[in-house]
Design an enzyme around this catalytic site. Structure first.
Site, PDB file in Angstrom:
ATOM      1  CE1 TYR A 136      12.491  -4.188  10.555  1.00 21.03           C
ATOM      2  CE2 TYR A 136      14.804  -3.620  10.761  1.00 21.03           C
ATOM      3  CZ  TYR A 136      13.675  -3.753   9.985  1.00 21.03           C
ATOM      4  OH  TYR A 136      13.730  -3.469   8.637  1.00 21.03           O
ATOM      5  CG  ASN A 161       7.681  -4.815   1.113  1.00 21.99           C
ATOM      6  OD1 ASN A 161       8.780  -4.274   1.197  1.00 21.99           O
ATOM      7  ND2 ASN A 161       6.555  -4.158   1.431  1.00 21.99           N
ATOM      8  CB  SER A 167      -0.923   0.000   1.219  1.00 21.69           C
ATOM      9  OG  SER A 167      -0.184  -0.267   2.401  1.00 21.69           O
ATOM     10  CE  LYS A 207      12.772  -6.760   8.116  1.00 21.28           C
ATOM     11  NZ  LYS A 207      11.947  -7.055   6.919  1.00 21.28           N
TER      12      LYS A 207
HETATM   13  P1  NAP Z   1       6.228   1.100   5.600  1.00 20.79           P
HETATM   14  O1  NAP Z   1       6.344   2.317   4.747  1.00 20.79           O
HETATM   15  O2  NAP Z   1       5.980   1.256   7.052  1.00 20.79           O
HETATM   16  O3  NAP Z   1       5.120   0.142   4.945  1.00 20.79           O
HETATM   17  C1  NAP Z   1       4.850  -1.095   5.549  1.00 20.79           C
HETATM   18  C2  NAP Z   1       3.913  -1.887   4.686  1.00 20.79           C
HETATM   19  O4  NAP Z   1       3.750  -3.166   5.311  1.00 20.79           O
HETATM   20  C3  NAP Z   1       2.541  -1.274   4.573  1.00 20.79           C
HETATM   21  O5  NAP Z   1       2.029  -1.546   3.282  1.00 20.79           O
HETATM   22  C4  NAP Z   1       1.750  -2.023   5.640  1.00 20.79           C
HETATM   23  O6  NAP Z   1       0.356  -2.110   5.363  1.00 20.79           O
HETATM   24  C5  NAP Z   1       2.369  -3.388   5.508  1.00 20.79           C
HETATM   25  N1  NAP Z   1       2.154  -4.222   6.693  1.00 20.79           N
HETATM   26  C6  NAP Z   1       2.562  -4.017   7.970  1.00 20.79           C
HETATM   27  N2  NAP Z   1       2.151  -5.016   8.762  1.00 20.79           N
HETATM   28  C7  NAP Z   1       1.464  -5.875   7.963  1.00 20.79           C
HETATM   29  C8  NAP Z   1       0.786  -7.095   8.175  1.00 20.79           C
HETATM   30  N3  NAP Z   1       0.725  -7.665   9.399  1.00 20.79           N
HETATM   31  N4  NAP Z   1       0.164  -7.687   7.126  1.00 20.79           N
HETATM   32  C9  NAP Z   1       0.219  -7.140   5.884  1.00 20.79           C
HETATM   33  N5  NAP Z   1       0.844  -5.978   5.616  1.00 20.79           N
HETATM   34  C10 NAP Z   1       1.448  -5.367   6.645  1.00 20.79           C
HETATM   35  O7  NAP Z   1       7.556   0.223   5.501  1.00 20.79           O
HETATM   36  P2  NAP Z   1       8.720   0.187   4.400  1.00 20.79           P
HETATM   37  O8  NAP Z   1       9.782   1.114   4.840  1.00 20.79           O
HETATM   38  O9  NAP Z   1       8.157   0.313   3.038  1.00 20.79           O
HETATM   39  O10 NAP Z   1       9.274  -1.284   4.644  1.00 20.79           O
HETATM   40  C11 NAP Z   1       8.998  -2.367   3.780  1.00 20.79           C
HETATM   41  C12 NAP Z   1       9.964  -3.487   4.091  1.00 20.79           C
HETATM   42  O11 NAP Z   1      11.304  -3.017   3.916  1.00 20.79           O
HETATM   43  C13 NAP Z   1       9.893  -3.984   5.538  1.00 20.79           C
HETATM   44  O12 NAP Z   1      10.038  -5.384   5.577  1.00 20.79           O
HETATM   45  C14 NAP Z   1      11.078  -3.302   6.194  1.00 20.79           C
HETATM   46  O13 NAP Z   1      11.543  -4.020   7.299  1.00 20.79           O
HETATM   47  C15 NAP Z   1      12.065  -3.294   5.054  1.00 20.79           C
HETATM   48  N6  NAP Z   1      13.106  -2.276   5.204  1.00 20.79           N
HETATM   49  C16 NAP Z   1      12.803  -0.953   5.242  1.00 20.79           C
HETATM   50  C17 NAP Z   1      13.824  -0.023   5.383  1.00 20.79           C
HETATM   51  C18 NAP Z   1      13.560   1.449   5.442  1.00 20.79           C
HETATM   52  O14 NAP Z   1      14.504   2.203   5.748  1.00 20.79           O
HETATM   53  N7  NAP Z   1      12.372   1.932   5.129  1.00 20.79           N
HETATM   54  C19 NAP Z   1      15.166  -0.460   5.488  1.00 20.79           C
HETATM   55  C20 NAP Z   1      15.427  -1.820   5.454  1.00 20.79           C
HETATM   56  C21 NAP Z   1      14.398  -2.720   5.295  1.00 20.79           C
HETATM   57  P3  NAP Z   1      -0.681  -0.964   5.886  1.00 20.79           P
HETATM   58  O15 NAP Z   1      -0.451   0.223   4.990  1.00 20.79           O
HETATM   59  O16 NAP Z   1      -2.017  -1.571   5.728  1.00 20.79           O
HETATM   60  O17 NAP Z   1      -0.317  -0.668   7.316  1.00 20.79           O
END
Ligand code: NAP
Length: 264
Positions: free
Chosen positions: A159, A93, A15, A163
């Site tokens: 976290y 993801n 989303s 991971k």
């Molecule tokens: P984000 O902007 O917070 O978005 C999280 C997404 O995950 C949203 O679409 C959310 O849905 C969904 N989500 C959360 N809990 C869920 C559940 N129980 N079931 C289904 N969907 C769920 O996060 P992001 O930064 O894009 O992160 C995406 C991935 O990248 C994660 O695995 C994160 O650990 C990894 N990551 C991120 C970063 C960073 O700096 N951003 C760095 C390293 C790794 P809703 O919108 O419905 O809440």
């Protein structure tokens, strides 16, 4: 020729943030995409991602499910099968990173983090693998983190360990599923400016530190993660299996020393 023409992809947590960018990149390469989200308030965001995919001439559906719940994951796969077909490309993801120091982490936070970041990969991949095995074709890409390899922050040990666990789950699945022509790999982003990081990146000093610490002297982007996922989902990566492709500007290979020290 698009690299993923007519493939059926599921991106969990699509989303917003990295998942949204991954879903759009897969669609650009010709895939039809199931856009998963979990919270009611994100439904309009998921609808918007769907509309952008349809504007590219691809099919898209939105599927609400908590990917840490077996019943909801089963219902999600059923809906995708009926509306798009069997999942051929699965991008695990969805993830959360509740910022709490080790001594304050509650059992609820621990369970929610592991359910969303690890159990979800087990549940979704096990279901996806069934039809992938029948077809002798499948791509599973898990979105991990620099935290899979190194300690990146003192306030997210739950976290980081989730991971790291997901990294070994990736490798274990890769060994077991490879013989069915299913590739299982992962990408490891460093800090990307999404909702997950909004709070700490809002502090200009912390943002500057994040940029300075990275060998490339910049933050990563969600689209760059999408590019890496597309590669791993494509036939160009058909012999890549059990690999964690870091998209982190070299952060995890850099020793924790100031740059001027490393230059001498
Ligand atoms: P984000 O902007 O917070 O978005 C999280 C997404 O995950 C949203 O679409 C959310 O849905 C969904 N989500 C959360 N809990 C869920 C559940 N129980 N079931 C289904 N969907 C769920 O996060 P992001 O930064 O894009 O992160 C995406 C991935 O990248 C994660 O695995 C994160 O650990 C990894 N990551 C991120 C970063 C960073 O700096 N951003 C760095 C390293 C790794 P809703 O919108 O419905 O809440």
């Amino acid at each position: 020729m698009p690299r993923l023409l007519d493939r059926v992809a599921l991106v969990t947590g699509a989303s917003r943030g990295i998942g949204e960018a991954v879903a759009l990149r897969l669609a650009e390469e010709g895939a039809n995409v199931a856009v998963n989200y979990t919270s009611d308030r994100s439904r309009p965001l998921a609808e918007k991602v769907k509309e952008q995919i349809e504007a590219m001439g691809r099919k898209a559906i939105i599927v609400q499910a908590d990917v840490g719940s077996k019943a909801q994951v089963e219902a999600m796969f059923q809906q995708i099968r009926e509306q798009l077909g069997d999942v051929e490309i699965l991008v695990n993801n969805a993830g959360i990173a509740p910022f709490e120091p080790f001594l304050k982490v509650t059992e609820e936070t621990w369970d929610r983090t592991y359910n969303t970041n690890v159990k979800s990969i087990f549940l979704c991949s096990q279901l996806a693998a069934k039809s992938m095995i029948e077809k002798r074709y499948g791509k599973i890409v898990n979105v991990l983190s620099t935290a899979s390899l190194v300690v990146t922050s003192p306030v997210i040990p739950h976290y980081q360990s989730s991971k790291a666990a997901a990294n070994m789950l990736t490798k274990g699945m890769a060994i077991e599923l490879g013989k069915y022509n299913i590739n299982v790999n992962a990408v490891g982003p460093s800090t990307v400016d999404t909702d997950m990081c909004t709070d700490f990146l809002a502090d200009p000093a912390i943002r500057a530190q994040e940029i300075e610490a990275n060998p490339m002297k910049r933050l990563g982007t969600a689209r760059q993660i999408g590019d890496a996922v597309v590669f791993l989902a494509s036939e160009e990566a058909m012999q890549v299996n059990g690999h964690l492709l870091m998209v982190d500007g070299g952060l995890t290979v850099k020793a924790a020393q100031p740059d001027d020290h490393m230059e001498h």
